[in-house]
Design a protein around this motif. Structure first.
Motif, PDB file in Angstrom:
ATOM      1  N   GLY A 141       0.829  -1.198   0.000  1.00 33.93           N
ATOM      2  CA  GLY A 141       0.000   0.000   0.000  1.00 33.93           C
ATOM      3  C   GLY A 141       0.864   1.250   0.000  1.00 33.93           C
ATOM      4  N   ALA A 142       0.246   2.348   0.382  1.00 34.57           N
ATOM      5  CA  ALA A 142       0.947   3.634   0.412  1.00 34.57           C
ATOM      6  C   ALA A 142       1.464   3.876   1.824  1.00 34.57           C
ATOM      7  N   LEU A 143       2.240   2.950   2.327  1.00 34.99           N
ATOM      8  CA  LEU A 143       2.712   3.005   3.697  1.00 34.99           C
ATOM      9  C   LEU A 143       3.842   4.011   3.857  1.00 34.99           C
ATOM     10  N   VAL A 144       3.643   4.929   4.760  1.00 29.87           N
ATOM     11  CA  VAL A 144       4.681   5.881   5.146  1.00 29.87           C
ATOM     12  C   VAL A 144       4.814   5.777   6.647  1.00 29.87           C
ATOM     13  N   ARG A 145       5.990   5.531   7.108  1.00 30.19           N
ATOM     14  CA  ARG A 145       6.209   5.431   8.545  1.00 30.19           C
ATOM     15  C   ARG A 145       5.836   6.756   9.192  1.00 30.19           C
ATOM     16  N   PRO A 146       5.113   6.698  10.318  1.00 31.13           N
ATOM     17  CA  PRO A 146       4.597   7.935  10.922  1.00 31.13           C
ATOM     18  C   PRO A 146       5.648   9.007  11.168  1.00 31.13           C
ATOM     19  N   TYR A 147       6.805   8.626  11.662  1.00 29.42           N
ATOM     20  CA  TYR A 147       7.779   9.648  12.002  1.00 29.42           C
ATOM     21  C   TYR A 147       8.581  10.129  10.800  1.00 29.42           C
ATOM     22  N   GLY A 202      11.544  12.579  11.540  1.00 31.81           N
ATOM     23  CA  GLY A 202      12.196  11.955  12.683  1.00 31.81           C
ATOM     24  C   GLY A 202      12.010  12.661  14.005  1.00 31.81           C
ATOM     25  N   ARG A 203      11.380  13.832  14.002  1.00 34.47           N
ATOM     26  CA  ARG A 203      11.182  14.552  15.262  1.00 34.47           C
ATOM     27  C   ARG A 203      10.077  13.895  16.076  1.00 34.47           C
ATOM     28  N   THR A 204      10.316  13.764  17.361  1.00 35.75           N
ATOM     29  CA  THR A 204       9.308  13.185  18.248  1.00 35.75           C
ATOM     30  C   THR A 204       8.786  14.200  19.255  1.00 35.75           C
ATOM     31  N   ALA A 244     -13.740  24.345  15.524  1.00 35.98           N
ATOM     32  CA  ALA A 244     -12.622  24.088  16.433  1.00 35.98           C
ATOM     33  C   ALA A 244     -12.576  22.602  16.797  1.00 35.98           C
ATOM     34  N   GLN A 245     -11.364  22.086  16.898  1.00 37.87           N
ATOM     35  CA  GLN A 245     -11.144  20.681  17.240  1.00 37.87           C
ATOM     36  C   GLN A 245     -10.042  20.602  18.283  1.00 37.87           C
ATOM     37  N   SER A 246     -10.135  19.623  19.159  1.00 34.86           N
ATOM     38  CA  SER A 246      -9.046  19.398  20.111  1.00 34.86           C
ATOM     39  C   SER A 246      -7.934  18.632  19.405  1.00 34.86           C
ATOM     40  N   LEU A 247      -6.766  18.652  19.986  1.00 35.20           N
ATOM     41  CA  LEU A 247      -5.632  17.922  19.427  1.00 35.20           C
ATOM     42  C   LEU A 247      -5.973  16.436  19.316  1.00 35.20           C
ATOM     43  N   ALA A 248      -6.641  15.890  20.323  1.00 36.47           N
ATOM     44  CA  ALA A 248      -7.024  14.476  20.302  1.00 36.47           C
ATOM     45  C   ALA A 248      -7.993  14.186  19.159  1.00 36.47           C
ATOM     46  N   GLU A 249      -8.937  15.085  18.918  1.00 34.87           N
ATOM     47  CA  GLU A 249      -9.893  14.889  17.827  1.00 34.87           C
ATOM     48  C   GLU A 249      -9.194  14.941  16.465  1.00 34.87           C
ATOM     49  N   ILE A 250      -8.252  15.846  16.337  1.00 36.35           N
ATOM     50  CA  ILE A 250      -7.514  15.958  15.074  1.00 36.35           C
ATOM     51  C   ILE A 250      -6.790  14.645  14.785  1.00 36.35           C
ATOM     52  N   ALA A 251      -6.134  14.087  15.804  1.00 32.13           N
ATOM     53  CA  ALA A 251      -5.429  12.817  15.626  1.00 32.13           C
ATOM     54  C   ALA A 251      -6.406  11.709  15.226  1.00 32.13           C
ATOM     55  N   ALA A 252      -7.572  11.681  15.845  1.00 29.23           N
ATOM     56  CA  ALA A 252      -8.555  10.645  15.543  1.00 29.23           C
ATOM     57  C   ALA A 252      -9.109  10.800  14.125  1.00 29.23           C
ATOM     58  N   TYR A 253      -9.487  12.015  13.747  1.00 27.34           N
ATOM     59  CA  TYR A 253     -10.064  12.244  12.421  1.00 27.34           C
ATOM     60  C   TYR A 253      -9.068  11.987  11.295  1.00 27.34           C
ATOM     61  N   THR A 254      -7.817  12.322  11.514  1.00 22.60           N
ATOM     62  CA  THR A 254      -6.807  12.123  10.471  1.00 22.60           C
ATOM     63  C   THR A 254      -6.182  10.734  10.521  1.00 22.60           C
ATOM     64  N   ARG A 255      -6.481   9.976  11.575  1.00 23.02           N
ATOM     65  CA  ARG A 255      -5.949   8.617  11.763  1.00 23.02           C
ATOM     66  C   ARG A 255      -4.430   8.591  11.799  1.00 23.02           C
ATOM     67  N   MET A 256      -3.875   9.629  12.428  1.00 24.81           N
ATOM     68  CA  MET A 256      -2.424   9.689  12.619  1.00 24.81           C
ATOM     69  C   MET A 256      -2.127   9.463  14.095  1.00 24.81           C
ATOM     70  N   PRO A 257      -0.962   8.913  14.416  1.00 25.43           N
ATOM     71  CA  PRO A 257      -0.584   8.773  15.822  1.00 25.43           C
ATOM     72  C   PRO A 257      -0.565  10.140  16.508  1.00 25.43           C
ATOM     73  N   LEU A 258      -0.918  10.151  17.781  1.00 29.38           N
ATOM     74  CA  LEU A 258      -1.003  11.398  18.526  1.00 29.38           C
ATOM     75  C   LEU A 258       0.326  12.148  18.541  1.00 29.38           C
ATOM     76  N   GLY A 259       1.437  11.442  18.695  1.00 32.10           N
ATOM     77  CA  GLY A 259       2.744  12.094  18.716  1.00 32.10           C
ATOM     78  C   GLY A 259       3.063  12.809  17.412  1.00 32.10           C
ATOM     79  N   VAL A 260       2.730  12.171  16.302  1.00 28.33           N
ATOM     80  CA  VAL A 260       2.946  12.776  14.985  1.00 28.33           C
ATOM     81  C   VAL A 260       2.050  13.996  14.827  1.00 28.33           C
ATOM     82  N   THR A 261       0.787  13.839  15.211  1.00 31.30           N
ATOM     83  CA  THR A 261      -0.160  14.946  15.113  1.00 31.30           C
ATOM     84  C   THR A 261       0.297  16.126  15.950  1.00 31.30           C
ATOM     85  N   ARG A 262       0.783  15.852  17.153  1.00 31.85           N
ATOM     86  CA  ARG A 262       1.235  16.925  18.046  1.00 31.85           C
ATOM     87  C   ARG A 262       2.387  17.708  17.414  1.00 31.85           C
TER      88      ARG A 262
END
Length: 122
Positions: free
Chosen positions: A9-15, A20-22, A64-82
């Motif tokens: 698939g179109a797999l891209v590692r989250p970081y 590479g920033r965490t 307006a969306q919370s950071l947690a909602e943004i991560a959920a809607y975009t289906r990205m890990p929370l750390g990446v979203t942050r």
């Protein structure tokens, strides 16, 4: 005939998305509320930003969306979203609406504790 597709698939590692920033460039709480105006959202689309930033801007456009909602809607890990959201706030692509001021912290925590107790009793 359908073209052959890569089985991975179109797999891209989250970081890889964050180069590479965490750690984010600024601390943004999980419950922090963010929004994007139509202008900010359009700028994210047309300024050559990657699809992940465009997805975040689209989710925050008009509401307006919370950071947690943004991560959920975009289906990205929370750390990446942050990390991405912190960058977008610094670039002016998102507006961070500050949480309640630090004073009265204990009162708010007591109230939240009472609300949680009430919810558990339901």
């Amino acid at each position: 005939m359908e073209p052959r597709r890569d089985p991975r698939g179109a797999l891209v590692r989250p970081y890889a998305v964050t180069r590479g920033r965490t750690e984010p460039s600024r601390d943004i709480a999980l419950e922090a509320v963010l929004s994007a105006s139509l202008t900010q959202s359009a700028e994210a689309r047309f300024a050559g930003h990657d699809k992940y930033r465009i997805a975040i801007a689209t989710v925050c456009e008009g509401r307006a969306q919370s950071l947690a909602e943004i991560a959920a809607y975009t289906r990205m890990p929370l750390g990446v979203t942050r990390v991405l959201v912190a960058d977008m706030v610094a670039e002016g692509l998102l507006t961070l609406h500050t949480a309640a001021p630090a004073e009265g912290y204990e009162e708010r925590m007591n109230l939240l504790g009472r609300v949680l107790s009430g919810l558990r009793e339901l």
